[in-house]
Each structure stands twice: as structure tokens, then as C-alpha cells.
Design an enzyme around this catalytic site. Structure first.
Site, PDB file in Angstrom:
ATOM      1  N   LYS A 115      12.814  -2.868 -14.383  1.00  0.00           N
ATOM      2  CA  LYS A 115      11.945  -3.965 -14.807  1.00  0.00           C
ATOM      3  C   LYS A 115      12.712  -4.977 -15.653  1.00  0.00           C
ATOM      4  CE  LYS A 115       8.138  -4.586 -14.290  1.00  0.00           C
ATOM      5  NZ  LYS A 115       7.405  -5.351 -13.237  1.00  0.00           N
ATOM      6  N   ALA A 117       3.549  -6.370  -8.206  1.00  0.00           N
ATOM      7  CA  ALA A 117       4.015  -5.263  -7.361  1.00  0.00           C
ATOM      8  C   ALA A 117       5.238  -4.606  -7.989  1.00  0.00           C
ATOM      9  CB  ALA A 117       4.352  -5.770  -5.961  1.00  0.00           C
ATOM     10  N   ALA A 118       5.145  -3.287  -8.216  1.00  0.00           N
ATOM     11  CA  ALA A 118       6.261  -2.569  -8.831  1.00  0.00           C
ATOM     12  C   ALA A 118       6.026  -1.073  -8.730  1.00  0.00           C
ATOM     13  CB  ALA A 118       6.412  -2.953 -10.308  1.00  0.00           C
ATOM     14  N   LEU A 174       0.828  -1.211   0.000  1.00  0.00           N
ATOM     15  CA  LEU A 174       0.000   0.000   0.000  1.00  0.00           C
ATOM     16  C   LEU A 174       0.859   1.257   0.000  1.00  0.00           C
ATOM     17  CD1 LEU A 174      -2.995  -0.926   2.332  1.00  0.00           C
ATOM     18  CD2 LEU A 174      -2.876  -1.003  -0.168  1.00  0.00           C
ATOM     19  N   THR A 190       6.776  -5.151 -18.607  1.00  0.00           N
ATOM     20  CA  THR A 190       6.364  -4.054 -19.481  1.00  0.00           C
ATOM     21  C   THR A 190       7.078  -4.116 -20.824  1.00  0.00           C
ATOM     22  OG1 THR A 190       6.466  -1.628 -19.726  1.00  0.00           O
ATOM     23  CG2 THR A 190       8.139  -2.638 -18.357  1.00  0.00           C
ATOM     24  N   ASP A 191       6.465  -3.498 -21.840  1.00  0.00           N
ATOM     25  CA  ASP A 191       7.133  -3.409 -23.138  1.00  0.00           C
ATOM     26  C   ASP A 191       8.288  -2.417 -23.117  1.00  0.00           C
ATOM     27  OD1 ASP A 191       5.663  -1.057 -23.010  1.00  0.00           O
ATOM     28  OD2 ASP A 191       4.638  -1.327 -24.924  1.00  0.00           O
ATOM     29  N   GLU A 192       8.370  -1.582 -22.069  1.00  0.00           N
ATOM     30  CA  GLU A 192       9.421  -0.562 -22.024  1.00  0.00           C
ATOM     31  C   GLU A 192      10.819  -1.159 -21.875  1.00  0.00           C
ATOM     32  OE1 GLU A 192       8.748   3.099 -19.959  1.00  0.00           O
ATOM     33  OE2 GLU A 192       6.591   2.731 -19.831  1.00  0.00           O
ATOM     34  N   TYR A 241      13.080   3.327 -14.544  1.00  0.00           N
ATOM     35  CA  TYR A 241      11.959   2.395 -14.391  1.00  0.00           C
ATOM     36  C   TYR A 241      12.130   1.176 -15.282  1.00  0.00           C
ATOM     37  CZ  TYR A 241       7.508   0.274 -15.646  1.00  0.00           C
ATOM     38  OH  TYR A 241       6.519  -0.637 -15.949  1.00  0.00           O
TER      39      TYR A 241
END
Length: 356
Positions: free
Chosen positions: A163, A81-82, A34, A133-135, A159
Site C-alpha cells: 500500500k 480495490a486492494a 470479485l 491505510t494508516d499501516e 500488505y
């Protein structure tokens, strides 16, 4: 199945939980620290289900992770979670290194410890599904190419680098220890319950308040947009039908320039909103071009052919239908938006066994 979902109070995680509880008979253990992006109001529709449990736990907290695995004995993990906001990663990368890399490592070790003690059949059936992610693939620029599962990694931001690191860890834990893993890389999500700092909800809420609609550069950056409920269906499909150790790209077949997205939002608001803020004649007049952010990738685009052919998944929403649903949801749920904007959503943050 009994599925442990990390980050289940976030935007995508909560969509996955709502889908599982409302559309299947699986059980969910939601593990979420949270942080600012975790909102239990996203789960109001499922909180009373006997198949849903919430545990306020940080994925960097090995002791509590071990307790959760031991107590609930999940059949699978879906790791969402990230820390995920590129602008925040530029301003403060440390949190991204801690959560996305150290947190993923800690979760992998807790899962491996639990998995290693299962009997043979349970070990074979167990899955660790890492959602990415695609990033991580970097910038396609204007090549006309698409990201495939074999595209080399070339992350541009703190970021996306964090990932990419977590993806590599997950694959290494399969290769070295045999942990049965799955990885998915998705394009930009949008839809209900999206945190208001992200592009689409920010534009909607700023427009309703008569505030500027900030667009980086000239808004020519291209993203492939995926409706979050389509993503939730895809993730459960991969978890239940995907082949161990495989990667699946998830995309919406919706490449749009950012400026086009903003203008479409303005057009929908013209149609759906009876009154404009004082002094605003057209919502498009609020568009304001601002200095581009450092290292901003021009284009992302996903080739989801593997997922569609092997697992028979296709998105149900077009960008037009999904964006209309999204704008209408925000107009109908301004109280949720207000609670996020004023911080009141953060008051209800107790997990099992907590008193303060």
C-alpha cells in the site's frame, strides 16, 4: 458526478456505493474483480438503481479498463480495490504485489490516458482519489504520538509495504504527469458486511458457534477504530471538497486494545443473544491467546485534525454506538454470514456481457 469505484463489492467499497446511491444523485460504475472478498450481496439495496452499474474487471486488465473509461466517461475515480488482510500477505505476498502495486499502476495509466484527452474544464475537474491505510506509517509503539499526514512511511508487513508503494505511485503520477490526485489514509474500519476473517466479525461469529476467540499475544495491540459508514462519508467529502495533491488522514478517535474490543463484543453478545451455544457459560470464557504474528505493530492512531478543520468532517459514531450497531447487524443478518462462510456468495459473479 459519474464516479468509477474500484473494489466496490468489498467491505469499504460497498459502503461507499450504498452511501452515494442512497444519499446523493451521483452515478456509480463499480469495477471489481470479485476475489474472495468481493460480495455482490453487499450491494443488494442499490443494485436496481438506474445510477448504479457493475463491471467485473480486474484492475490489472488494461484493455478492459480502457474500455470502461471510454464507455462510461467518469468524472472521478475512487480507487479502493486492494488485497488487504495482513495475515494473508504474510502467507502469500505475491497477490498483494500484483493487485496493490501493479494494479494501481495499471489503473493510473488507464486514468491518465483517459484524462489527457479531456477538454480543459473536464481535465481540471477530474479527480483520482486513492484510498489507503494508516499501516503505511508503521508502528507508533507506546510513544503517545499520532499519525499525521507528514509522518514518514515505515511499513511492517507485505500488505502495508504494497500500500505504501501504491501511495508513492499515485503521488508520482501527479508530480510527473499532472494527474489530479487525492490520497486518504484511514484507521481500522468496522461495521456491517465486514468479511468474517477480520477481527470483529470473526469474534462475533465464533462466539455464536461456541468456537475459540483467538487473540494474538496478550491482545495489547492498539488500533484506532472507524465505523465504515463514517469512513464512506469522509471519502465522498474528500473527493468533492479536498484540495488536489493533498493527503487526508481519516480516524475515529477510538484507540482500543484488541483484548478490550473482544471483551466488549462478548459483553454485547451477553446482552443481545438470548441463547448461548451448548457448554458455554460466558462468551469471555472462549477467549484464547495464540502466538503473535510476525512483525505485528503494537499501536496505530490517527490525527484527523486536518480533515476535520479543512473539510468539516467528524465521525458520527462513537466506538460504543458503532460496535453495538455492528453486533446487532450480524445477529440480524446470519444468512449473509452463512453465505460467506459456505462460499455460496461466490456463485453470483457475472459482470456485464459475461455468460460463464
Amino acid at each position: 458526478m459519474k464516479i468509477l469505484i474500484t473494489g466496490g463489492a468489498g467491505f469499504i467499497g460497498s459502503a461507499v456505493i450504498r452511501h452515494i446511491i442512497q444519499e446523493t444523485q451521483h452515478e456509480v460504475i463499480n469495477v471489481d474483480k470479485l476475489t474472495y472478498a468481493g460480495n455482490l450481496e453487499n450491494l443488494t439495496s442499490v443494485v436496481d438503481s438506474s445510477r448504479y452499474i457493475f463491471e467485473k474487471v480486474d484492475i490489472c486488465d488494461r484493455v478492459n479498463l480502457d474500455r470502461v473509461f471510454s464507455e462510461y466517461k467518469p468524472d472521478a475515480v475512487m480507487h479502493l480495490a486492494a488485497e488487504s488482510h495482513v495475515d494473508r500477505s504474510i502467507d502469500g505476498p505475491a497477490a498483494f504485489i500484483q493487485t496493490n502495486i501493479v494494479g494501481t499502476y495499471t489503473l493510473l495509466e488507464a486514468a491518465r490516458n483517459y484524462w489527457s484527452k479531456l477538454d480543459t474544464k473536464e481535465k481540471e475537474d477530474f479527480r483520482f482519489h486513492h484510498i489507503s491505510t494508516d499501516e503505511v506509517y508503521g508502528d507508533l509503539e507506546d510513544t503517545g504520538e499520532l499519525f499525521t499526514e507528514s509522518t514518514p512511511y515505515s511499513p511492517s508487513s507485505p500488505y502495508s509495504a504494497s500500500k505504501a508503494s501504491s501511495d508513492h505511485l499515485v503521488r508520482a503520477w501527479h508530480r510527473t504527469y499532472g494527474l489530479p490526485i487525492l490520497i486518504t489514509n484511514c484507521s481500522n474500519n468496522y461495521g456491517p458486511y465486514h468479511f468474517p476473517e477480520k477481527l470483529i466479525p470473526l469474534m462475533i461469529l465464533n462466539a455464536l458457534e461456541g468456537k475459540p476467540l483467538p487473540v494474538y499475544g496478550k491482545g495489547h495491540q492498539i488500533r484506532d477504530w472507524l465505523y465504515v459508514e463514517d469512513h464512506a462519508r469522509a471519502l465522498l467529502t474528500v473527493l468533492t471538497q479536498g484540495k488536489v495533491s493533498e493527503t487526508y488522514n481519516i480516524g475515529g478517535h477510538n484507540e482500543k486494545q484488541n483484548i478490550s474490543v473482544v471483551r466488549t463484543i462478548c459483553s454485547l453478545l451477553e446482552e443481545l443473544t438470548p441463547q448461548k451455544p451448548n457448554g458455554v457459560e460466558r462468551f469471555e470464557d472462549l477467549i484464547t491467546y495464540v502466538k503473535d504474528r510476525p512483525g505485528h505493530d503494537l499501536r496505530y492512531a490517527i490525527d484527523a485534525t486536518k480533515l476535520e478543520k479543512e473539510l468539516n468532517w467528524t465521525p458520527l459514531e462513537t466506538f460504543e454506538s458503532g460496535l453495538r450497531k455492528t453486533v446487532k447487524w450480524y445477529l440480524d443478518n446470519l444468512e449473509w454470514c452463512k453465505n460467506v462462510q459456505d462460499g455460496s456468495y461466490q456463485r453470483e459473479r457475472l459482470g456485464k456481457g459475461e455468460t460463464t
